[in-house]
Design a protein around this motif. Structure first.
Motif, PDB file in Angstrom:
ATOM      1  N   THR A  24      45.243  62.501  44.261  1.00  0.00           N
ATOM      2  CA  THR A  24      44.171  61.604  44.676  1.00  0.00           C
ATOM      3  C   THR A  24      44.003  61.688  46.194  1.00  0.00           C
ATOM      4  OG1 THR A  24      45.670  59.782  45.006  1.00  0.00           O
ATOM      5  CG2 THR A  24      44.668  59.960  42.827  1.00  0.00           C
ATOM      6  N   HIS A  25      42.809  61.416  46.591  1.00  0.00           N
ATOM      7  CA  HIS A  25      42.497  61.507  48.011  1.00  0.00           C
ATOM      8  C   HIS A  25      43.392  60.570  48.827  1.00  0.00           C
ATOM      9  CE1 HIS A  25      40.079  62.346  51.458  1.00  0.00           C
ATOM     10  NE2 HIS A  25      39.977  61.050  51.709  1.00  0.00           N
ATOM     11  N   SER A  26      43.599  59.365  48.284  1.00  0.00           N
ATOM     12  CA  SER A  26      44.353  58.403  49.096  1.00  0.00           C
ATOM     13  C   SER A  26      45.818  58.837  49.225  1.00  0.00           C
ATOM     14  CB  SER A  26      44.240  57.003  48.509  1.00  0.00           C
ATOM     15  OG  SER A  26      44.788  56.996  47.217  1.00  0.00           O
ATOM     16  N   SER A  28      47.000  61.915  49.202  1.00  0.00           N
ATOM     17  CA  SER A  28      47.018  63.019  50.170  1.00  0.00           C
ATOM     18  C   SER A  28      46.905  62.505  51.598  1.00  0.00           C
ATOM     19  CB  SER A  28      45.824  63.947  49.948  1.00  0.00           C
ATOM     20  OG  SER A  28      45.993  64.703  48.828  1.00  0.00           O
ATOM     21  N   GLN A  29      45.972  61.603  51.768  1.00  0.00           N
ATOM     22  CA  GLN A  29      45.723  61.153  53.138  1.00  0.00           C
ATOM     23  C   GLN A  29      46.877  60.323  53.699  1.00  0.00           C
ATOM     24  OE1 GLN A  29      43.455  62.653  54.962  1.00  0.00           O
ATOM     25  NE2 GLN A  29      43.297  63.716  52.999  1.00  0.00           N
ATOM     26  N   GLU A  30      47.480  59.528  52.834  1.00  0.00           N
ATOM     27  CA  GLU A  30      48.626  58.733  53.306  1.00  0.00           C
ATOM     28  C   GLU A  30      49.791  59.643  53.690  1.00  0.00           C
ATOM     29  OE1 GLU A  30      49.807  55.055  51.089  1.00  0.00           O
ATOM     30  OE2 GLU A  30      48.082  55.607  49.866  1.00  0.00           O
ATOM     31  N   ARG A  32      49.605  62.776  54.540  1.00  0.00           N
ATOM     32  CA  ARG A  32      49.233  63.524  55.733  1.00  0.00           C
ATOM     33  C   ARG A  32      49.449  62.687  56.998  1.00  0.00           C
ATOM     34  NH1 ARG A  32      44.686  67.370  57.509  1.00  0.00           N
ATOM     35  NH2 ARG A  32      44.542  66.768  59.671  1.00  0.00           N
ATOM     36  N   LYS A  33      48.994  61.470  56.926  1.00  0.00           N
ATOM     37  CA  LYS A  33      49.104  60.608  58.101  1.00  0.00           C
ATOM     38  C   LYS A  33      50.588  60.423  58.486  1.00  0.00           C
ATOM     39  CE  LYS A  33      47.385  56.177  59.909  1.00  0.00           C
ATOM     40  NZ  LYS A  33      47.867  56.578  61.214  1.00  0.00           N
ATOM     41  N   HIS A 150      47.250  70.081  49.662  1.00  0.00           N
ATOM     42  CA  HIS A 150      45.970  69.429  49.405  1.00  0.00           C
ATOM     43  C   HIS A 150      45.551  68.575  50.596  1.00  0.00           C
ATOM     44  CE1 HIS A 150      43.285  66.403  47.514  1.00  0.00           C
ATOM     45  NE2 HIS A 150      42.847  67.472  46.881  1.00  0.00           N
ATOM     46  N   SER A 151      46.543  67.901  51.163  1.00  0.00           N
ATOM     47  CA  SER A 151      46.211  66.983  52.252  1.00  0.00           C
ATOM     48  C   SER A 151      45.694  67.726  53.485  1.00  0.00           C
ATOM     49  CB  SER A 151      47.437  66.142  52.624  1.00  0.00           C
ATOM     50  OG  SER A 151      48.301  66.879  53.453  1.00  0.00           O
ATOM     51  N   LEU A 152      46.025  69.009  53.553  1.00  0.00           N
ATOM     52  CA  LEU A 152      45.536  69.790  54.699  1.00  0.00           C
ATOM     53  C   LEU A 152      44.274  70.573  54.335  1.00  0.00           C
ATOM     54  CD1 LEU A 152      48.971  71.182  55.951  1.00  0.00           C
ATOM     55  CD2 LEU A 152      47.555  69.460  57.079  1.00  0.00           C
ATOM     56  N   GLY A 153      43.781  70.335  53.127  1.00  0.00           N
ATOM     57  CA  GLY A 153      42.580  71.052  52.682  1.00  0.00           C
ATOM     58  C   GLY A 153      42.866  72.515  52.380  1.00  0.00           C
TER      59      GLY A 153
END
Ligand code: AKG
Ligand code: FE2
Length: 562
Positions: A24-26, A28-30, A32-33, A150-153
């Motif tokens: 999920t996007h969230s 990945s983004q968490e 990554r951050k 995924h989090s880095l695209g």
């Protein structure tokens, strides 16, 4: 800023099907951050249970609490093909070389090779517990690496494809190293089938594999054995040691549950090449009826022996036969599009008793049933892409690929050398009570350092760990029950051209008068030795380096040459 806590439930090990989903996007983004800002994250709901962690710590503690002379045989450096494997004694290692030796002991499980000697005695179950924990950590790491990509695209496979051999012994393509043609082995020319075969090295002919092929449902009996009820299975290997009877029986009933692998496809291949006139099942049945102790089945290049305690042993006698079967297997595997990954569980002892089991990826789950039995998993990572069509006979497809895969692994095993080709290590750490008056100036439980590989999973039972913030100050890391601490290591920082940060951390001495111990389990994930690590943004920020060479350099900096 403290260490973020991220819910990994969507990608938990409890969810078997999840690798097909986009993270999920969230999530990945968490992730990554956390890895960009802090380099550390706590993951909750990973599927690794507290009970598993406790078991691994408990058995490790039993090992560490033994007198040094009992631990010495397992010392790091004693394992020829796995130099990082084994016990590291107190104050041997200074992770910060400017400080005195760390006040810790460690046991590195770097090799799952079946020939490795493991602690036993007081630490009963050490091998099984460490191995199964290692494999759980491996599965989780692969999931984390996928989400990270995924989090880095990036392509979700970008990190995974460089971590294919975690926990696997080397299975080098030995055929490629051997000169063309010719049978340099014993055996009559009639054993040699085909032309221009590549010969295999000498280990092959000494390697006895007990293969039993059964075409129909049959009951086998032998003088010293109980009745065995075997279903049609290719690659089922009968153990020759009578003490393993129950194991064989259990094995066969499990295979029944998984479904059977029939050898019909092999037979037709053989026939097409004119190499065999009979299905193997018949051959085996014929063998069973005979009373002699030895046969050479020249038409399919196998010799079969029979003795009182061994049901049957089939020996691969000719290099051309080995390469023939390898080719058959590879052709079969590549001719079938299959969606399922295949898992093969193999138990191999040095006297070559083995049991093979082929199943789809649910076998990974079944793997845990084998904890106590010393099974070695070989997971065929390269599953074939594509999906079954509506009209396909799934079982037939599965049998074909399973058979092929099974054979390929057996054959590879028979010629494999015994080194490992991935430096991933499960390190169990024990920090004994500290008498602060005796501690040396500047001494810590673990000096400031960053880890070497791609990521580290850390399980800790007590406080003491500190992590350096970007501002330079160290912050204390809490213990969060059920959460796993994951950090970026140096090679991953290079790989991501400094997007993800690998930060210094250390373990302090306990406060004066506090005689508590600390334990942790660190799973250091490394890319495969041969993986070339280049900056994934295409930049030249760091020159390419192979993961194996990088690890050797870092270990020798820590431990000194040799
Ligand atoms: O024991 C700990 O918590 C940390 C150990 C560690 O960082 C290491 O061994 O690399
Ligand atoms: Fe570390």
């Amino acid at each position: 800023m403290s260490i973020p806590v991220v819910d990994f439930g969507a990608y938990s090990l409890d969810r078997k099907d999840v690798l097909l989903d986009e993270p999920t996007h969230s999530l990945s983004q968490e992730l990554r951050k956390a890895f960009v800002d802090v380099g550390f994250v706590f993951l909750t709901n990973t599927g690794v249970t507290q009970e598993e962690v406790d078991r691994a710590m408990e058995v490790s503690k039993k090992f560490f609490l033994q007198p040094d002379e009992l631990k010495r045989p397992f010392r790091r450096g004693n394992f020829a093909n796995s130099p990082n494997h084994g016990w590291v004694s107190l104050e041997t290692e200074s992770l910060n070389p400017r400080r005195p030796g760390d006040l810790k002991e460690a046991f590195n499980s770097s090799s799952l090779h079946p020939d490795i000697k493991w602690p036993s005695g007081a630490a009963l179950g050490f091998q099984e517990i460490q191995t199964s924990f290692f494999l759980r950590c491996k599965e989780l790491s692969l999931r984390v690496l996928r989400v990270m990509a995924h989090s880095l695209g990036l392509d979700p496979e970008v990190f995974l494809s460089a971590h294919r051999f975690i926990g696997c012994e080397v299975v080098r393509d030995v055929y490629a190293q051997v000169p063309e043609a010719g049978d340099h082995f014993h055996g009559s020319p009639s054993d040699v089938q085909g032309r221009g075969e590549v010969s295999a090295p000498s280990e092959v002919h000494d390697h006895l594999l007990g293969l039993l092929h059964v075409d129909k449902e049959v009951v086998l009996s032998a003088p010293t054995l109980q009745l065995f009820h075997l279903l049609p299975v290719v690659g089922l290997v009968v153990v020759s040691d009578p003490s393993h009877h129950s194991c064989v029986i259990r094995e066969t009933s499990r295979i029944r549950q998984l479904g059977c692998i029939a050898e019909q496809s092999c037979v037709s291949r053989v026939n097409r090449r004119g190499l065999s006139t009979q299905p193997w099942g018949e051959l085996v049945l014929r063998v069973m009826e005979e009373e002699e102790t030895s046969w050479i089945l020249t038409d399919c290049g196998l010799s079969v022996r029979k003795s009182r305690t061994q049901l049957h042993r089939v020996k691969l006698i000719s290099p051309s036969v080995v390469s023939f079967w390898t080719r058959v297997c590879e052709e079969m595997a590549s001719s079938v599009d299959l969606f399922l990954p295949i898992c093969i569980l193999v138990r191999v002892h040095s006297d070559v008793d083995a049991v093979l089991d082929v199943g789809h990826d649910q076998s990974l789950e079944a793997l845990h049933d084998y904890r106590g039995e010393g099974y070695r998993p070989i997971v065929i990572q390269a599953c074939h892409c594509g999906r079954f069509g509506d009209g396909d006979d799934h079982v037939a497809v599965f049998r074909q690929v399973g058979t092929a895969a099974c054979w390929r692994e057996v054959l590879k095993m028979s010629v494999s050398t015994s080194a490992d080709e991935n430096g991933t290590t499960l390190r169990s750490l024990y920090y004994p009570p500290v008498n602060s008056e005796k501690a040396k100036e500047g001494q810590l439980r673990c000096g400031e350092h960053s880890d070497y590989g791609s990521i580290t999973l850390l399980f800790q039972n007590n406080e003491g760990l500190q992590v350096r913030r970007r501002s330079g100050e160290f912050i204390c890391v809490p213990t969060i029950p059920g959460a796993i601490l994951i950090n970026i290591a140096d090679l991953m920082q290079r790989w991501t051209a400094d997007v993800f940060v690998s930060v210094l951390h250390r373990v302090l001495l306990p406060p004066a008068g506090d005689s508590s111990t600390r334990q942790s389990l660190a799973f250091f994930v490394h890319p495969d030795d041969e993986a070339l690590i280049t900056c994934c943004d295409g930049s030249n920020k760091y020159p390419p380096v192979t993961a194996g060479a990088y690890l050797i350099k870092r270990l020798s900096d820590t431990y000194g040459q040799g």
